[in-house]
Write an enzyme that holds these catalytic residues in place. Structure first.
Site, short mmCIF file in Angstrom:
data_model
loop_
_atom_site.label_atom_id
_atom_site.label_comp_id
_atom_site.label_asym_id
_atom_site.label_seq_id
_atom_site.Cartn_x
_atom_site.Cartn_y
_atom_site.Cartn_z
N CYS A 112 107.95 -5.78 8.74
CA CYS A 112 107.33 -5.23 7.53
C CYS A 112 105.96 -4.61 7.74
O CYS A 112 105.84 -3.48 8.19
CB CYS A 112 107.29 -6.29 6.45
SG CYS A 112 107.02 -5.57 4.79
N ASN A 117 127.27 53.12 27.43
CA ASN A 117 125.84 53.07 27.71
C ASN A 117 125.16 54.43 27.69
O ASN A 117 123.94 54.52 27.49
CB ASN A 117 125.59 52.37 29.04
CG ASN A 117 125.75 50.86 28.94
OD1 ASN A 117 125.84 50.32 27.84
ND2 ASN A 117 125.77 50.18 30.06
N GLY A 175 123.87 48.73 10.37
CA GLY A 175 124.34 47.39 10.68
C GLY A 175 123.30 46.34 10.35
O GLY A 175 122.21 46.64 9.83
N LEU A 176 123.61 45.09 10.69
CA LEU A 176 122.76 43.96 10.30
C LEU A 176 121.36 44.02 10.91
O LEU A 176 120.35 43.89 10.20
CB LEU A 176 123.43 42.65 10.73
CG LEU A 176 124.68 42.21 9.96
CD1 LEU A 176 125.44 41.16 10.76
CD2 LEU A 176 124.28 41.67 8.59
N SER A 231 108.99 -5.91 1.20
CA SER A 231 108.62 -4.71 0.47
C SER A 231 109.13 -4.63 -0.96
O SER A 231 110.11 -3.94 -1.25
CB SER A 231 109.10 -3.47 1.24
OG SER A 231 108.48 -2.31 0.73
N LYS A 243 105.70 -11.54 13.35
CA LYS A 243 104.95 -10.53 12.61
C LYS A 243 103.51 -10.52 13.09
O LYS A 243 102.87 -11.57 13.23
CB LYS A 243 105.02 -10.83 11.12
CG LYS A 243 104.53 -9.73 10.20
CD LYS A 243 104.87 -10.04 8.76
CE LYS A 243 104.51 -8.94 7.80
NZ LYS A 243 104.96 -9.22 6.41
N VAL A 265 118.14 53.31 12.81
CA VAL A 265 118.85 52.60 11.74
C VAL A 265 120.34 52.96 11.81
O VAL A 265 120.71 54.12 11.61
CB VAL A 265 118.27 52.97 10.36
CG1 VAL A 265 119.01 52.22 9.25
CG2 VAL A 265 116.78 52.66 10.30
N HIS A 289 109.01 48.85 21.99
CA HIS A 289 107.59 48.50 22.10
C HIS A 289 107.32 47.11 21.52
O HIS A 289 106.43 46.40 21.97
CB HIS A 289 106.72 49.53 21.36
CG HIS A 289 106.62 50.84 22.07
ND1 HIS A 289 106.76 52.05 21.42
CD2 HIS A 289 106.40 51.15 23.38
CE1 HIS A 289 106.61 53.04 22.29
NE2 HIS A 289 106.40 52.51 23.48
N GLU A 307 113.54 -8.77 6.13
CA GLU A 307 112.53 -9.76 6.46
C GLU A 307 112.84 -11.09 5.76
O GLU A 307 113.16 -11.12 4.56
CB GLU A 307 111.16 -9.24 6.00
CG GLU A 307 110.00 -10.17 6.25
CD GLU A 307 108.68 -9.59 5.75
OE1 GLU A 307 107.63 -10.10 6.15
OE2 GLU A 307 108.72 -8.62 4.96
#
Length: 639
Positions: free
Chosen positions: A158, A438, A352-353, A185, A102, A349, A483, A33
Site C-alpha cells: 500500500c 523508373n 493519391g494519398l 486504500s 510494509k 500532386v 529537399h 493488503e
C-alpha cells in the site's frame, strides 16, 4: 469480498480464487493488503486470537498452492520477534518464498498504522520463521523466475507505492519487471482517477508492469468506504481494471508483455546510467530464484492488440492526437522554410494519398506563416498509366485549395529517354519493366528539382514511412528524394486516417472534402504501368501486400525488435477476422526481405520531422542499419 476478522473464511475465499486463477494460467496472483484478516480490523489486529487464526489461514493457503505454477501474494499480519508487521507473503508450490513487510506506515487523517505495526526498516533481522519455515524477510526481495525469461517479481504494501521513492523503484532498477502492490486504500471522491495515474506513471517511469489490488466489500464502513479497485498497468498503459463497488468476489487478468519491457529497458541508456549510479546499493537486493513451471493458459490473448498501432486509438484524445501529428508536420516545414529563407514550395500532386496529405500540410504551413497559397507551386504530371480520375482529382484539389496548379505531360520526355535507352517500348513492344516505371518516376522528380531552381523554391517530398520500409520508391532521381519530406515518418495507414479525420472534422471546404473522399476510396497505385486487357489498374498492394499488415509488422519489428514468430502471433490476434495465418506469414516474409534489402534508400533519405514513437527510419533518428545486411535470421525464426 472480505469477512472482517474471520481468517478462516477469508482463507477459503482466497483458495477458491487462486485455484481458479491458476487454472486460468495466471503466473502471478495478488490479493489485497491484510486480506486474510481485513484491513479495517484496527486494534483487533493485535489480538493473539486473530493473529493465530491468520497464521492458520496462511498455512491453509500455502498448502493450497502445492502443485500450482503461480506465484501467490497474500496480505497478512505477522509477528516477527517483538514486533508486528503488515506483510505481503509470497507463496509458490506449497512453500513460502519470502515475506515483504510494509516500509512506510501512514499515520495521518484516517490512518493510524504506527500504533499497530513496525516499519520494515526497523526490523533487526533479514529472515523470519513463519509456519516453521525460515524465509527471507524484508522489502528488498526479488523473486526471479528461472524458467520464464524476464519475470522478476517485487512485492510492496500500500503506502509504499505512494511515497516519492517507493521500494519498488529500487527493485525495478535492480531488474524487477512485475511490481505488485497489496493495498487497503479506502475510497474517496477522485481517488480512483488518482490511483490510475499513480499506477500508470509508476509503470511507465520504471518500464515495468504494475499490479495494484485494494480492499473491497466486507471492510468496515464505520467511517470509510471501500471500492475494491484493482489495476494492471504496463509501461504507462492500462491493461485491466476491476469493476468498482462490487459486492461479490471478482478477479481481473491480463497478459503482460515481458519482451516489451526487456526491449525498452535495453534501449533506454539513461535507465542503465542510473542503475550504474546506484549499483552498489542495488547489488544488496536479495534475489530468490524460483522455477515457476509450465503454465496452463488457454484461449485468446488477454490484452488488446491494436490492428493499427500507428493510428491514434478511439476515444476523447483522438482529435488531439491527430491535430498533434499535423502540428508536427507543419512545424517542421515552417522551420525549414524559415531556415532556408525560401517562401515557395514545389510539389508533385498525383491525386493519391501521400501527395494529398503533403499538399494539405503545405497549405496549413503557408497559412500560419502568412504566405499566399499561390506560392505553393503544385504540378500534376500525367504519364503512360495516369488515370483520368486521378488526374481530375489532382486538378480539383489544387483548385479547391487555391494553390498555383499546373500540368506537365511527361510522356514526350519519357519516350525520348526510352528511345535513347533502346528500350523495347520504343519499338512498340509492351515491356513494362522496372526501367519503364523508373523512367517516369525519375522524370517527375527531375522536373520538380529543376522547377525549384527556376522558381527559387523548395521541393516538398511526399513519400511515406511505409514505402521507405518496403523500398517501394525510386532511388536518387525518383520519389525517394526531395529537399524536405513531411511524410517520411508517417505510415500509409496513418495517412489514410488523418485524411479521414480531416473530412470528419470539417477542416476544409466541402469541395476539398469531396476530393478527399475520392482519394480514400481509390486503389493505391503508382500508375506507372498501363491497365491490363481486363482494365485492372496497377495495384501497389497486389505487388507488395496490404499496407495495413506491413505497417503492423514495421511497428513491432522496429519499435520493439520482436522475433518474427511473435510478430506473426500478434498479427493473428489483431487481424484474425480478415487474414488467416498463412496469409500473415506470407506477407511478413515479404516484409522482412524487402525491409532488409532497401536500407540504402533510407540511409540517403531527406530530412523530415519525426512524428510518432517508433515512426522514424532516418539514420539520423531511430534507425541505423547496414545497407548489406541479410534477412536470413529473421526468416529462419519465422519458419
Amino acid at each position: 469480498m472480505v469477512s472482517l476478522a474471520d481468517p478462516a473464511a477469508n482463507a477459503r475465499r482466497t483458495i477458491d480464487l487462486l485455484t481458479a486463477a491458476a487454472a486460468d494460467g495466471a503466473a502471478v496472483i495478488a490479493f489485497p493488503e491484510l486480506g486474510l484478516t481485513g484491513y479495517s480490523v484496527d486494534d483487533l489486529v493485535q489480538q493473539d486470537a486473530l493473529l493465530d487464526a491468520a497464521l492458520t489461514g496462511l498455512d491453509q493457503v500455502r498448502a493450497a498452492t502445492a502443485g500450482l505454477a503461480a506465484l501467490v501474494c497474500v496480505g497478512v499480519p505477522l509477528r516477527v520477534g517483538d514486533a508486528l508487521y503488515n506483510t505481503g507473503v509470497v507463496l509458490h508450490d506449497g512453500e513460502i518464498l519470502g515475506v515483504a513487510p510494509k516500509s512506510y506506515l501512514p499515520n495521518y487523517r484516517e490512518f493510524y498504522e504506527h500504533r499497530l505495526f513496525a516499519a520494515a526498516r526497523t526490523a533487526p533481522v533479514d529472515e523470519a520463521t513463519v509456519l516453521g519455515q525460515t524465509v527471507p524477510f524484508g522489502s528488498d526481495l526479488l523473486f526471479e523466475a528461472q524458467d520464464v525469461p524476464g519475470l522478476v517479481l517485487h512485492v510492496e504494501v500500500c503506502e509504499d507505492g505512494w511515497v516519492p521513492i517507493p521500494p519498488s523503484t529500487w527493485a525495478a532498477l535492480a531488474g524487477a519487471t512485475v511490481l505488485v502492490n497489496l493495498s487497503g486504500s479506502p475510497v474517496t471522491v477522485g481517488k480512483e482517477a488518482y490511483r490510475r495515474e499513480l499506477s500508470s506513471s509508476h509503470s511507465a517511469r520504471n518500464i515495468a508492469a504494475h499490479v495494484y489490488v485494494a480492499s473491497g466489500f466486507g471492510e468496515s464502513t464505520t467511517d470509510l468506504a471501500w471500492d475494491g479497485d484493482a489495476l494492471i498497468t504496463e509501461n504507462g498503459s492500462l491493461l485491466a481494471r476491476s469493476t468498482p463497488f462490487t459486492t461479490t468476489d471478482q478477479t481481473i487478468t491480463a497478459d503482460v508483455d515481458l519482451d516489451r519491457l526487456r526491449q525498452e529497458r535495453a534501449r533506454m541508456t539513461s535507465l542503465r546510467d542510473q542503475v550504474g549510479d546506484y549499483a552498489d546499493a542495488l547489488r544488496d537486493l536479495r534475489r530468490i530464484p524460483v522455477t515457476v513451471g509450465k503454465q496452463t493458459a488457454s484461449g485468446p490473448l488477454r490484452r488488446t492488440v491494436p490492428p493499427f498501432p500507428f493510428v491514434p486509438p478511439p476515444g476523447p484524445d483522438r482529435d488531439e492526437r491527430c491535430r498533434e501529428v499535423g502540428n508536427i508536420q507543419v512545424q517542421g516545414l515552417t522551420q525549414r522554410l524559415r531556415s532556408t529563407g525560401l517562401s515557395r514550395i514545389v510539389i508533385g500532386v498525383s491525386g493519391g494519398l501521400d501527395s494529398t496529405l503533403a499538399l494539405l500540410v503545405a497549405v496549413d504551413a503557408f497559412d500560419r506563416l502568412g504566405l499566399p497559397r499561390t506560392d505553393i507551386l503544385a504540378y500534376t504530371m500525367p504519364g503512360f498509366a495516369t488515370g483520368g480520375a486521378t488526374r481530375s482529382r489532382a486538378l480539383e484539389l489544387m483548385d479547391s485549395l487555391g494553390v498555383s496548379g499546373s500540368e506537365i505531360d511527361i510522356r514526350p520526355a519519357c519516350r525520348q529517354m526510352l528511345a535513347d535507352l533502346d528500350h523495347p517500348v520504343a519499338h512498340g513492344e509492351e515491356v513494362y519493366d522496372t526501367t519503364f516505371e523508373n523512367v517516369q518516376a525519375g522524370q517527375r522528380t527531375s522536373l520538380l528539382f529543376r522547377l525549384a531552381n527556376e522558381h527559387n523554391a523548395l521541393v516538398l517530398g511526399t513519400g511515406d514511412l511505409s514505402e521507405l520500409a518496403l523500398g517501394w520508391c525510386t532511388y536518387g532521381v525518383g520519389d525517394q528524394m526531395s529537399h524536405y519530406n513531411v511524410n517520411g515518418s508517417v505510415p500509409k495507414t496513418l495517412i489514410q486516417h488523418l485524411i479521414r479525420w480531416m473530412i470528419d472534422a470539417e477542416l476544409h471546404e466541402e469541395k476539398t472534402s469531396a476530393v478527399l473522399r475520392e482519394v480514400l476510396d481509390d486503389v493505391i497505385s503508382p500508375e506507372l504501368v498501363p491497365p491490363g486487357a481486363d482494365g485492372a489498374v496497377q495495384s501497389t498492394e497486389d505487388a507488395v501486400g496490404p499496407y495495413e499488415l506491413h505497417d503492423f509488422f514495421l511497428y513491432y519489428v522496429t519499435r520493439y525488435g520482436y522475433r518474427p514468430r511473435k510478430v506473426a502471433y500478434l498479427a493473428r490476434q489483431a487481424w484474425s477476422d480478415k487474414y488467416d495465418a498463412a496469409t500473415i506469414d506470407k506477407w511478413l516474409a515479404v516484409f522482412l526481405k524487402r525491409f532488409m534489402a532497401n536500407q540504402f534508400k533510407r540511409t540517403a533519405m531527406p530530412n523530415g520531422p519525426k512524428v510518432g514513437s517508433g515512426g522514424s527510419l532516418s539514420p539520423r533518428g531511430d534507425w541505423r542499419s547496414p545497407s548489406d545486411a541479410t534477412a536470413a535470421p529473421w526468416l529462419a525464426d519465422l519458419d
